[in-house]
Design an enzyme around this catalytic site. Structure first.
Site, PDB file in Angstrom:
ATOM      1  N   PHE A   1      -3.463   0.613  -5.379  1.00 50.97           N
ATOM      2  CA  PHE A   1      -2.979   1.962  -5.057  1.00 50.97           C
ATOM      3  C   PHE A   1      -1.943   1.850  -3.940  1.00 50.97           C
ATOM      4  CE2 PHE A   1      -6.570   1.020  -2.332  1.00 50.97           C
ATOM      5  CZ  PHE A   1      -6.159   1.453  -1.087  1.00 50.97           C
TER       6      PHE A   1
ATOM      7  N   ASN B   1      -9.884   8.573  -0.712  1.00 49.33           N
ATOM      8  CA  ASN B   1      -9.170   7.557  -1.475  1.00 49.33           C
ATOM      9  C   ASN B   1     -10.152   6.730  -2.325  1.00 49.33           C
ATOM     10  OD1 ASN B   1      -7.882   5.073  -2.179  1.00 49.33           O
ATOM     11  ND2 ASN B   1      -6.351   5.428  -0.580  1.00 49.33           N
TER      12      ASN B   1
ATOM     13  N   ASP C   1       0.593  -1.111  -2.803  1.00 50.43           N
ATOM     14  CA  ASP C   1       0.259  -2.374  -3.477  1.00 50.43           C
ATOM     15  C   ASP C   1       1.380  -2.945  -4.366  1.00 50.43           C
ATOM     16  OD1 ASP C   1      -2.151  -2.661  -2.227  1.00 50.43           O
ATOM     17  OD2 ASP C   1      -3.361  -1.911  -3.887  1.00 50.43           O
TER      18      ASP C   1
ATOM     19  N   ARG D   1      -8.573  -4.754   4.291  1.00 52.42           N
ATOM     20  CA  ARG D   1      -9.816  -3.991   4.130  1.00 52.42           C
ATOM     21  C   ARG D   1     -10.974  -4.912   3.762  1.00 52.42           C
ATOM     22  NH1 ARG D   1      -7.823  -0.837   1.130  1.00 52.42           N
ATOM     23  NH2 ARG D   1      -7.128   0.486   2.820  1.00 52.42           N
TER      24      ARG D   1
ATOM     25  N   ASP E   1      -9.294   3.470   8.496  1.00 49.84           N
ATOM     26  CA  ASP E   1      -7.912   3.892   8.610  1.00 49.84           C
ATOM     27  C   ASP E   1      -7.027   2.665   8.460  1.00 49.84           C
ATOM     28  OD1 ASP E   1      -6.145   6.061   8.926  1.00 49.84           O
ATOM     29  OD2 ASP E   1      -5.658   5.374  10.931  1.00 49.84           O
TER      30      ASP E   1
ATOM     31  N   LYS F   1      -8.071  -9.098  -4.543  1.00 47.87           N
ATOM     32  CA  LYS F   1      -7.548  -8.380  -3.381  1.00 47.87           C
ATOM     33  C   LYS F   1      -8.563  -8.409  -2.241  1.00 47.87           C
ATOM     34  CE  LYS F   1      -5.930  -3.910  -1.660  1.00 47.87           C
ATOM     35  NZ  LYS F   1      -5.564  -2.506  -1.937  1.00 47.87           N
TER      36      LYS F   1
ATOM     37  N   GLY G   1      -9.570   4.360  -4.403  1.00 48.00           N
ATOM     38  CA  GLY G   1      -9.278   2.924  -4.396  1.00 48.00           C
ATOM     39  C   GLY G   1      -9.972   2.224  -3.235  1.00 48.00           C
TER      40      GLY G   1
HETATM   41  P1  ITT Z   1      -8.515   8.405   3.753  1.00 46.32           P
HETATM   42  O1  ITT Z   1      -9.056   9.638   3.116  1.00 46.32           O
HETATM   43  O2  ITT Z   1      -9.535   7.311   3.827  1.00 46.32           O
HETATM   44  O3  ITT Z   1      -7.817   8.640   5.070  1.00 46.32           O
HETATM   45  P2  ITT Z   1      -5.831   7.642   2.849  1.00 46.32           P
HETATM   46  O4  ITT Z   1      -5.319   7.234   1.496  1.00 46.32           O
HETATM   47  O5  ITT Z   1      -5.196   8.800   3.550  1.00 46.32           O
HETATM   48  O6  ITT Z   1      -7.427   7.852   2.696  1.00 46.32           O
HETATM   49  P3  ITT Z   1      -5.033   5.861   5.066  1.00 46.32           P
HETATM   50  O7  ITT Z   1      -4.601   7.001   5.915  1.00 46.32           O
HETATM   51  O8  ITT Z   1      -5.910   4.839   5.685  1.00 46.32           O
HETATM   52  O9  ITT Z   1      -5.812   6.351   3.752  1.00 46.32           O
HETATM   53  O10 ITT Z   1      -3.841   5.091   4.397  1.00 46.32           O
HETATM   54  C1  ITT Z   1      -2.539   5.183   4.832  1.00 46.32           C
HETATM   55  C2  ITT Z   1      -1.590   4.961   3.676  1.00 46.32           C
HETATM   56  O11 ITT Z   1      -1.515   3.568   3.402  1.00 46.32           O
HETATM   57  C3  ITT Z   1      -1.961   5.663   2.376  1.00 46.32           C
HETATM   58  O12 ITT Z   1      -0.791   6.185   1.779  1.00 46.32           O
HETATM   59  C4  ITT Z   1      -2.536   4.560   1.524  1.00 46.32           C
HETATM   60  O13 ITT Z   1      -2.259   4.773   0.153  1.00 46.32           O
HETATM   61  C5  ITT Z   1      -1.818   3.327   2.052  1.00 46.32           C
HETATM   62  N1  ITT Z   1      -2.720   2.179   1.975  1.00 46.32           N
HETATM   63  C6  ITT Z   1      -3.859   2.005   2.685  1.00 46.32           C
HETATM   64  N2  ITT Z   1      -4.473   0.873   2.324  1.00 46.32           N
HETATM   65  C7  ITT Z   1      -3.717   0.329   1.345  1.00 46.32           C
HETATM   66  C8  ITT Z   1      -3.833  -0.817   0.541  1.00 46.32           C
HETATM   67  O14 ITT Z   1      -4.890  -1.614   0.631  1.00 46.32           O
HETATM   68  N3  ITT Z   1      -2.882  -1.067  -0.349  1.00 46.32           N
HETATM   69  C9  ITT Z   1      -1.809  -0.251  -0.473  1.00 46.32           C
HETATM   70  N4  ITT Z   1      -1.621   0.867   0.216  1.00 46.32           N
HETATM   71  C10 ITT Z   1      -2.569   1.162   1.131  1.00 46.32           C
END
Ligand code: ITT
Length: 177
Positions: free
Chosen positions: A136, A8, A139, A163, A60, A157, A10
């Site tokens: 992302f 990710n 949000d 985070r 996570d 943010k 973002g």
């Molecule tokens: P990794 O490769 O780090 O696992 P990921 O996008 O799969 O990346 P997560 O499993 O931690 O990350 O995220 C779970 C979901 O929550 C995922 O769809 C993210 O887009 C969303 N998410 C996580 N943090 C967020 C944030 O700060 N703002 C909005 N959505 C968030």
């Protein structure tokens, strides 16, 4: 220099905004089906510590909606990829209680060291419509005060987010040794 294992971009940019010296590694790791973000992070750390030599971190996150009893929680990535923000808004149609919390669990380890966890939480409300184009994931539907997170810049943010808090906790720990 810390390797941040994430797919990710973002998340990575947010970490860079706080830590500076961090490099994204998209090598992947198994995200187990568990009841808590902590278990996912602890399990993931075992795999990435074996794969990469050097300081390494993973993070996570999940969105826990009060009126849905914490859903999507540990299933946040799957739910985002399937029903998305529009699906969440539909599930909350008519819901008066729109409180929700983002949680972040960050795992960090150096070679030969037991992994450590750092955590952060971020309370807000689910909007009625998506707003904003920044950030992302969820949000655009998560608001704090007048703004959704997608209407904030990265620095804004990071000051208040789940985070931002977990990464800052890691940073403080690193500089206190
Ligand atoms: P990794 O490769 O780090 O696992 P990921 O996008 O799969 O990346 P997560 O499993 O931690 O990350 O995220 C779970 C979901 O929550 C995922 O769809 C993210 O887009 C969303 N998410 C996580 N943090 C967020 C944030 O700060 N703002 C909005 N959505 C968030």
């Amino acid at each position: 220099m810390i390797y941040f294992v994430t797919g990710n971009k973002g998340k990575f940019e947010e970490a860079r905004g706080i830590l500076g010296d961090v490099e994204q590694r998209n090598v992947g790791y198994a995200e187990i089906q568990a009841d808590t973000l902590e278990e996912v992070a602890v399990f993931g750390m075992r795999e990435v510590s074996e794969k990469l030599a050097g300081p390494v971190m993973i993070e996570d996150a999940g969105l826990f909606i009060e009126s849905l009893k914490g859903f999507p929680g540990v299933y946040s990535a799957y739910v985002f990829d399937t029903i998305g923000n529009d699906g969440i808004l539909r599930l909350l149609e008519g819901a008066l209680d729109r409180r929700a919390v983002f949680k972040s669990v960050l795992g960090y380890a150096e070679p030969g060291m037991e992994p450590m966890l750092f955590k952060g939480e971020f309370w807000g409300k689910i909007t009625h419509k998506p707003r904003g184009s920044g950030g992302f994931g969820y949000d655009p539907i998560f608001e704090v005060g007048e703004k959704t997170i997608a209407e904030m810049d990265l620095e804004e943010k990071n000051k208040i987010s789940h985070r931002g808090a977990s990464i800052l906790a890691l940073k403080s720990w690193l500089s206190s040794r």
